[in-house]
Design a protein around this motif. Structure first.
Motif, short mmCIF file in Angstrom:
data_model
loop_
_atom_site.label_atom_id
_atom_site.label_comp_id
_atom_site.label_asym_id
_atom_site.label_seq_id
_atom_site.Cartn_x
_atom_site.Cartn_y
_atom_site.Cartn_z
N TYR A 96 0.86 -1.19 0.00
CA TYR A 96 0.00 0.00 0.00
C TYR A 96 0.90 1.24 0.00
CZ TYR A 96 -3.11 3.60 1.87
OH TYR A 96 -3.82 4.75 2.07
N ASP A 120 -5.10 0.90 11.06
CA ASP A 120 -4.47 -0.02 10.10
C ASP A 120 -4.05 -1.32 10.81
OD1 ASP A 120 -4.75 1.51 7.83
OD2 ASP A 120 -2.75 2.41 7.95
N ALA A 156 -16.20 0.25 4.46
CA ALA A 156 -15.80 1.53 5.07
C ALA A 156 -17.03 2.43 5.04
CB ALA A 156 -14.67 2.18 4.28
N SER A 190 -6.91 9.04 14.47
CA SER A 190 -6.07 9.81 13.55
C SER A 190 -6.78 11.01 12.93
CB SER A 190 -5.58 8.91 12.41
OG SER A 190 -4.83 7.86 12.92
N1 PMP Z 1 -9.53 3.20 7.27
C1 PMP Z 1 -9.70 4.15 6.34
C2 PMP Z 1 -10.92 4.12 5.50
C3 PMP Z 1 -8.73 5.15 6.18
O1 PMP Z 1 -8.87 6.08 5.24
C4 PMP Z 1 -7.60 5.15 7.01
C5 PMP Z 1 -6.56 6.24 6.88
N2 PMP Z 1 -5.61 6.03 5.91
C6 PMP Z 1 -7.46 4.12 7.94
C7 PMP Z 1 -8.46 3.18 8.06
C8 PMP Z 1 -6.25 3.99 8.81
O2 PMP Z 1 -6.07 5.03 9.69
P1 PMP Z 1 -5.12 4.93 10.94
O3 PMP Z 1 -4.22 3.72 10.76
O4 PMP Z 1 -4.38 6.19 10.96
O5 PMP Z 1 -6.02 4.74 12.12
#
Ligand code: PMP
Length: 354
Positions: free
Chosen positions: A14, A86, A150, A208
């Motif tokens: 990725y 993630d 999502a 985040s």
């Molecule tokens: N899920 C989605 C849909 C995202 O856009 C992101 C951000 N790239 C993440 C998960 C992961 O975010 P993080 O690891 O910063 O919590």
């Protein structure tokens, strides 16, 4: 002759949005929050005794788990924490997607899902969204090894209503349905209540975006105690101490500061709605984003032109040029009101030039 190279796990990784570090930049490419974290986070840092860092952290990250459980009205055994969502999602894929049947997710969604599926050798099928970037529910009715949604979706920003999710889950009681709510705090509703009704639904959220802590790496999942216990078994099978002492204390302090969270969230949403009006005026079209970004396409000018011209001005947005369905779209994160005003001025100049 055999070679160690024959046994490599080869994978195309990725690629996250770039992280340039220019003093004058306007960074609208990775959906970070333009406002600082809660002042309670500063207090934790100011008072932190670095001597504590000699010791390993609590493997269960209990302070953070308890704070998230309390905030969401859950028991602590219904909460899992990880190093950003993630990490949480990757562990969920490993834990729940071990069938020979393919897991399902849309063709346009978070582009890490197919990478994890490849990495963990999980079969998968990507179901096309319709022309309005909506889910085609019936695509998810057949046999499968699990589902990832999502919601709101990324990069489209489009949200599914609870009854659509409920319908998909009702057709999939024998597999785990993961709902990735990375952007949910900028929308009107979470699907969290569904975990009371369905023991196979996992809700994943992140610190985040709405809590301005992308640099701290904190994410969490919520679901039935059985789902969470299974994820913990997998997690403790490769890392006993994933969360640092600091991320546990900072995360707990941030989630308790509800007033600050509400204020920052409102600012981002208000600026998003202002930006939508301006983009429409400039001839862009977009789905009705319920996130901290807008996924927009101009009626005549290709996305690449805007992307390149903005970049020259040190304004960074995201573009997914490899996917023909969305190559003309820009994904524009919501910055401060001032940053968005500058963005709009620059877009207007580019439009006049072409
Ligand atoms: N899920 C989605 C849909 C995202 O856009 C992101 C951000 N790239 C993440 C998960 C992961 O975010 P993080 O690891 O910063 O919590």
């Amino acid at each position: 002759m055999s070679s160690w190279k024959d046994n490599l796990r080869t994978i195309e990784p990725y690629v996250p949005g770039e992280q340039p570090d220019l003093p004058d930049m306007i960074k609208l490419n990775t959906n970070e929050n333009p406002y600082p974290p809660s002042p309670k986070v500063q207090e934790v840092l100011d008072q932190y005794d670095i001597n504590a860092l000699r010791l390993y952290p609590d493997p269960n990250s209990q302070h953070l788990v308890d704070a998230i459980a309390e905030y969401n009205g859950l028991n602590s055994d219904q909460v899992f924490v990880g190093v950003g969502s993630d990490d949480v999602l990757a562990i969920a894929f490993m834990t729940f997607f071990n069938s020979k049947k393919p897991i399902l997710f849309p063709d346009i969604t978070y582009s890490f899902y197919d990478v994890w599926a490849e990495l963990f050798q999980i079969p998968y099928v990507q179901k096309p969204l319709d022309d309005h970037f909506e889910f085609v529910r019936s695509d998810y009715y057949g046999e499968n090894g699990g589902i990832v949604i999502a919601n709101p979706n990324a990069p489209t920003g489009v949200v599914q209503e609870l009854d659509a999710l409920r319908d998909i889950i009702d057709h999939n009681r024998d597999v785990v349905v993961i709902i990735d709510e990375a952007y949910v705090d900028f929308s009107d509703h979470s699907a969290l209540e569904l975990i009371k009704e369905y023991d196979n639904v996992l809700i994943v959220q992140t610190y985040s975006k709405s809590r301005s802590l992308a640099g701290m790496r904190i994410g969490h999942a919520m679901g039935s105690a059985e789902l969470i216990a299974a994820m913990n078994d997998v997690r403790f099978s490769y890392n006993s101490y994933p969360m640092t002492r600091l991320s546990v204390e900072i995360g707990a302090a941030a989630i308790r500061d509800k007033a600050y969270f509400e204020e920052m969230r409102k600012r981002v949403v208000d600026t998003r709605e202002w930006t939508k009006k301006e983009l429409t005026r400039l001839g862009f079209t977009f789905g009705d984003s319920k996130t901290n970004f807008i996924f927009a396409k101009h009626k005549t000018i290709p996305g690449e032109v805007f992307f390149d011209e903005l970049r020259k001005k040190h304004i960074f947005v995201r573009r997914f040029g490899n996917n023909p369905r969305i190559k003309d779209y820009l994904r524009i994160s919501i910055g401060t009101q001032k940053e968005m005003e500058i963005l709009v001025q620059e877009l207007e100049k580019i439009e006049k030039m072409h």
